[in-house]
Structures are given as C-alpha cells and as structure tokens.
Design a protein around this motif. Structure first.
Motif, PDB file in Angstrom:
ATOM      1  N   GLU A 339       0.849  -1.198   0.000  1.00  0.00           N
ATOM      2  CA  GLU A 339       0.000   0.000   0.000  1.00  0.00           C
ATOM      3  C   GLU A 339       0.888   1.252   0.000  1.00  0.00           C
ATOM      4  OE1 GLU A 339      -3.773   1.109  -0.336  1.00  0.00           O
ATOM      5  OE2 GLU A 339      -3.649  -0.738   0.843  1.00  0.00           O
ATOM      6  N   TRP A 340       0.584   2.177  -0.904  1.00  0.00           N
ATOM      7  CA  TRP A 340       1.407   3.379  -1.010  1.00  0.00           C
ATOM      8  C   TRP A 340       0.972   4.415   0.026  1.00  0.00           C
ATOM      9  CZ3 TRP A 340       5.963   4.318  -2.678  1.00  0.00           C
ATOM     10  CH2 TRP A 340       6.414   5.635  -2.825  1.00  0.00           C
ATOM     11  N   ASN A 341       1.962   5.019   0.665  1.00  0.00           N
ATOM     12  CA  ASN A 341       1.725   6.060   1.657  1.00  0.00           C
ATOM     13  C   ASN A 341       2.140   7.398   1.055  1.00  0.00           C
ATOM     14  OD1 ASN A 341       1.971   7.862   3.882  1.00  0.00           O
ATOM     15  ND2 ASN A 341       2.253   6.139   5.290  1.00  0.00           N
ATOM     16  N   ASP A 342       1.223   8.359   1.029  1.00  0.00           N
ATOM     17  CA  ASP A 342       1.518   9.651   0.403  1.00  0.00           C
ATOM     18  C   ASP A 342       2.690  10.372   1.060  1.00  0.00           C
ATOM     19  OD1 ASP A 342      -0.429   9.345  -1.490  1.00  0.00           O
ATOM     20  OD2 ASP A 342      -1.966  10.463  -0.389  1.00  0.00           O
ATOM     21  N   ASP A 343       3.018  10.003   2.282  1.00  0.00           N
ATOM     22  CA  ASP A 343       4.172  10.611   2.952  1.00  0.00           C
ATOM     23  C   ASP A 343       5.471  10.288   2.222  1.00  0.00           C
ATOM     24  OD1 ASP A 343       2.431  11.586   4.839  1.00  0.00           O
ATOM     25  OD2 ASP A 343       2.883  10.060   6.347  1.00  0.00           O
ATOM     26  N   TRP A 344       5.426   9.253   1.359  1.00  0.00           N
ATOM     27  CA  TRP A 344       6.636   8.843   0.644  1.00  0.00           C
ATOM     28  C   TRP A 344       6.800   9.563  -0.697  1.00  0.00           C
ATOM     29  CZ3 TRP A 344       4.841   3.092   1.292  1.00  0.00           C
ATOM     30  CH2 TRP A 344       4.937   2.732   2.646  1.00  0.00           C
ATOM     31  N   ASP A 428       6.942  -0.053  10.299  1.00  0.00           N
ATOM     32  CA  ASP A 428       5.659   0.490   9.835  1.00  0.00           C
ATOM     33  C   ASP A 428       4.621  -0.591   9.548  1.00  0.00           C
ATOM     34  OD1 ASP A 428       6.718  -0.597   7.541  1.00  0.00           O
ATOM     35  OD2 ASP A 428       6.750   1.263   6.380  1.00  0.00           O
TER      36      ASP A 428
END
Length: 540
Positions: A339-344, A428
């Motif tokens: 799952e992609w985290n926008d923080d990245w 995480d």
C-alpha cells in the motif's frame, strides 16, 4: 430480554450466501448494454456474456454435471475461459483451470486427481492435451474451443464449445449455493515434494477476494482490464469475478508479447493489468516510438520477485503506476499489498522503488497477517531485521488441499496458515520476503519446485548429487540454477544437462545455468543452499 436471547436467526429476507456469481447477474441487469468482452473482432455486452454463461450452465446440467462435479479447462485467456468462471459454478460444479505450460504427465495427473467430468480445451493446447489423455485410463470427454485467433491444431472432442452451449437454455434458472462454504474452484500448486496439490476455494472467499482486489487497487466502475495474467493462475487472482463486480471490460490476450500489449493498451484505452515483473520488463524495453503511443495513465499490479528499481522507474516515467502484491495459490492470489503512503511522495526514485518492492500489509478482506517464529507462532520484533515465517488467517485462505487432510491440518496448525515463506517485519507494519523455506523458485510469475527439478536430474545415470536454487535474473526475476556432482568418470556437459531437462520437464522449469561442483553439506548431510545461492548469483 437482551438482543442475544431473542434468537434473531437468519432468514431468507436477511441472509444470502456470498458468491461472486451474484456480481454477474447484477451487472447484466444494471448495465446490460455496457461492453464486457473484447477479443479481436468479438465485442460482447454484459447482457450477452450473462446469456452465454447461463447457456453453458444449462448445457452442463443437461449432461448431468452438477453439485460437487469438477469441470476442467486448459485454455489461453479467451472469452470462453472467462465464461467458465461463472457457467461452471452456476450448477454447483467446481472449475479446475489448468496451467497451460505444464507437461502432459502433470496435466494427466491433475485430470485424474480432480476426477474431471468434462474437459474444455482449445486447439493450441491439443499437442499436450492429446498426450495427457492418452496417459489416462478413463479420460474425460472433451469440448473444443474453436477460436479464430489461432490457426492450426486439431479437435479432440465430440463438438465445439459453440455447439455445446447452443444446446443450453439462455434463460437457465440458477441460484447461489445454499452454503457459501461450498467449493467454487480447484487450483493446483507446485509442491515442494511429489505431485502438485489441489487447492480448494469456496464461494465466500472468491466473493471477498474479488471485492478486495477492487478496494486495494482503487478500481473504478467500468475499468478496462487487459488479461496479461493467466486465468489459470489462482483463477486469474479472482479478477474474472472482480471485473463482473465493477462492470469492467475484459480485453483478452492470447500471448503475452510487448507489441501486442502496447497495441491493446493504446487502442482499447486499457487502464489496468496484472502480471509478473517480466511483463513490466518487456514493456519497459519497447522502443521510444511505441512508448509514444501510450498517452494515458495505467495501473499495474505485479507479484513474484520484486521488479528491479530501474524497471519501476521506467514504468513510472511512462505514466504506469506499479503496485506490488504478494500471495499464494492457498490465499486466492494476492492477500498482501504494498500500500502506497503519500508521505513517501517526496522520496527519491530509488527509495520509492525500494518501498514499492516490499510485499506490504494485508489486503482489506484479509483478517490476519504476521511474521512469527515457525514453531511457537510468537510474532517477531518489527525491526526489519529479525527473520520469521509469514502467517495468514481469514476468509481468503483456502478450504484446504483436496484429498490431503494431513497436509491441510499441518498448514493450519495453530490457527494460522503457514506460508513457508521467510520475511522480516518493518516498524511500519510492512513485511518483506527474504527467502522461501519451501525452496520454490518464482520465475516469470510461475512457481518452480527445486525438489521436482532435483528429482528429475537425479534420474540421469551420470548424475550422482544435485541441488537446485534460485539465481537472480533481470528478465525473469529468478531462474533455476543446478549444482551437479557427476559420477566418477562421467563427462556430461552443461548443454547436455539442459537438453536432458528439456526432454523431461516443462520448458519454463529447465535450469538456465548448470555448475559442476561438490555440494556443500552440513554435518548431518543437509545441502547448504544458502551457500549455493551465493555461488549462483556470483556465477556469470
């Protein structure tokens, strides 16, 4: 009297068993004229697709096929293969979709073990199917798909698929299974020892994983999906049922070739497809003039060995968004998603690729995922360093292995499914596979058992000792590498070993590298495969 004392049991008005078949009926009712199927000149609506599925179900019923019977299919990604995912379970039968890349002996074993009552095949597969049927004492009757996109081959059966479904009632009345735990499909996985194991899926799991696919990928209604992923592989990761749920468009693809993939993406405005990292590498390697044709965003879901960072970067430069997933045949395909985290978003390209290459977190419909000690089931620290085995539990774990209660019981010991894959758990919560305790080699998305290869090689009279491990490969992710000790005085060459393998196993399983050496073993005689993996990846 509290609420639990009122005996509010389920009744017809408030309970229906979950089945992905309901997706097809709803979509045909709500979007009857929306495009459902594209295959060359064939373009069918959802109403037409639903009718054909009902005809297939009716024809099967009239032949006496019903609840608990198995119908096998060995076929490329054609409309008929998609229809079988609905027409077969509509009569309570179980769909057994067979890997088109297997050898005849394995196909024969599967048909025999599954007790197939009928086999649907297609002319491109007749050479292997004909050999497989000849190996059986009581082969099933055959129905042939006559597809115009393939010239050649021969018919093996009594009639064509079109003739068969023409016997069926287009208004055939069917219903969801009385019990959502009933089997819907049977998929065979490469075991680490012996014959492949039959993995049984139920209607409930197929329904939930179909929904999970759409949720974890953010698929919109009417998405246009290209069939680069084989439908025989975990029922196409349950995507036939997902596409029905979202009233999407299935764009069929007989052979996975970069030029054809680009053509269909450009011409049909395909916006989603799945595939092994090798498929991404093929697309990333197309010439600039072909890349120029791809002008709209495309989402890609990939599994297996993580794609190289350079491939991910190249795909993203082409406006392809890559999602990495992980799962097994026993979990209906993907049950873990990176799952992609926008923080990245602000990370460097290299760091993004590293993050995307991790297997990830559980998908929405998977209840449990952990990395734990294989004996105690005690979760390992989430430090990104401590190794443990990957465990899953929940509704998208198989019913069990067909005719194999001992292995089923062992795989569910402690209330978790034991994957056999070794991983670390990051702070995480994301897991990252580090090794495969089952020694399964994942090459181009296909599972290859190292022990199966070793057994074949051991049968050669000039081979005394052998071990097979995975060797990293930029194109295929992993390929088999064989380490061999010859009997004294033997003069076998690498080319001769490879040719022997070609004559005795499916082509995709043949070792790509052969190294002649004394095998390193422990004091108890076990091959030290971690050393062999180092040697394999250092070899040219």
């Amino acid at each position: 009297m509290n609420i639990y004392q009122q005996h509010l049991d389920p009744v017809v008005a408030n309970y229906e068993s979950l089945s992905p078949l309901s997706f097809l009926k709803r979509t045909a009712e709500v979007y009857p004229n929306k495009l459902a199927m594209v295959h060359g000149a064939v373009r069918r609506t959802w109403s037409e697709t639903y009718t054909r599925c009902r005809q297939l179900a009716s024809a099967l019923s009239r032949r006496g096929i019903g609840v608990g019977d198995t119908v096998s299919i060995i076929c490329p990604n054609l409309p008929e293969h998609f229809e079988a995912h609905f027409g077969v379970p509509m009569v309570g039968a179980i769909l057994n979709s067979i890997n088109t890349r297997l050898d005849a002996a394995t196909v024969a074993f599967i048909l025999q073990h599954a007790e197939a009552k009928l086999l649907i095949t297609e002319r491109e597969l007749t050479p292997i199917v004909k050999q497989a049927l000849a190996l059986m004492d009581n082969p099933p009757p055959v129905i042939d798909i006559d597809d115009p996109s393939f010239a050649g081959g021969e018919w093996l059966g009594e009639m064509t698929y079109e003739q068969f479904i023409a016997q069926g009632d287009p208004e055939f009345v069917w219903s969801n299974p009385a019990n959502e735990w009933d089997a819907i499909s049977l998929n065979y996985t490469s075991g680490t020892t012996g014959d492949p194991k039959g993995v049984v899926y139920h209607h409930r799991g197929a329904y939930l994983n179909a929904v999970s696919n759409a949720l974890s990928w953010g698929m919109p209604n009417h998405a246009k999906y290209l069939w680069t992923l084989p439908m025989f592989h975990c029922n196409g990761w349950c995507f036939p049922w997902t596409i029905a749920a979202i009233a999407g468009v299935s764009v069929c693809l007989r052979h996975v070739r970069a030029d054809k993939i680009v053509d269909l993406i450009a011409e049909e405005k395909v916006d989603h497809f799945c595939g092994a990292p090798i498929v991404l590498s093929m697309i990333a390697g197309i010439p600039p003039e072909a890349k120029a044709r791809l002008t709209h965003p495309v989402k890609v879901m990939t599994a297996g060995a993580p794609p190289p960072a350079a491939v991910i970067q190249s795909m993203e430069e082409m406006n392809f968004s890559v999602t990495h997933v992980y799962g097994l045949t026993e979990t209906y395909g993907p049950c873990v998603v990176s799952e992609w985290n926008d923080d990245w978003n602000s990370c460097s390209t290299e760091e993004k690729a590293r993050l995307k290459a991790r297997q990830g977190v559980r998908v929405p419909m998977q209840e449990g995922l952990m990395v734990a000690h294989p004996d105690t089931l005690e979760p390992v620290p989430q430090d990104g360093q401590t190794m443990g085995e990957v465990f899953m539990r929940g509704n998208i774990v198989m019913k069990g292995y067909l005719k194999n209660p001992k292995t089923t019981e062992a795989s569910f010991e402690g209330g978790w499914f034991h994957s056999g894959d070794l991983a670390v758990w990051h702070p995480d919560g994301y897991i990252e596979i580090k090794d495969r305790s089952k020694d399964i080699i994942i090459s181009g998305g296909e599972n290859i058992s190292s022990i199966e290869l070793e057994d074949t090689l051991y049968r050669h009279p000039q081979i005394q000792d052998v071990a097979v491990v995975a060797k990293h490969d930029e194109k295929w992710g992993e390929v088999p590498c064989a380490f061999i000790k010859l009997v004294e005085g033997a003069t076998l060459t690498e080319e001769e070993v490879i040719e022997y393998c070609r004559q005795n196993m499916a082509r995709f399983k043949v070792p790509k590298k052969v190294i002649f050496v004394d095998l390193p073993r422990t004091s108890t005689g076990k091959v030290q495969k971690f050393i062999l993996r180092q040697w394999a990846n250092n070899a040219s």
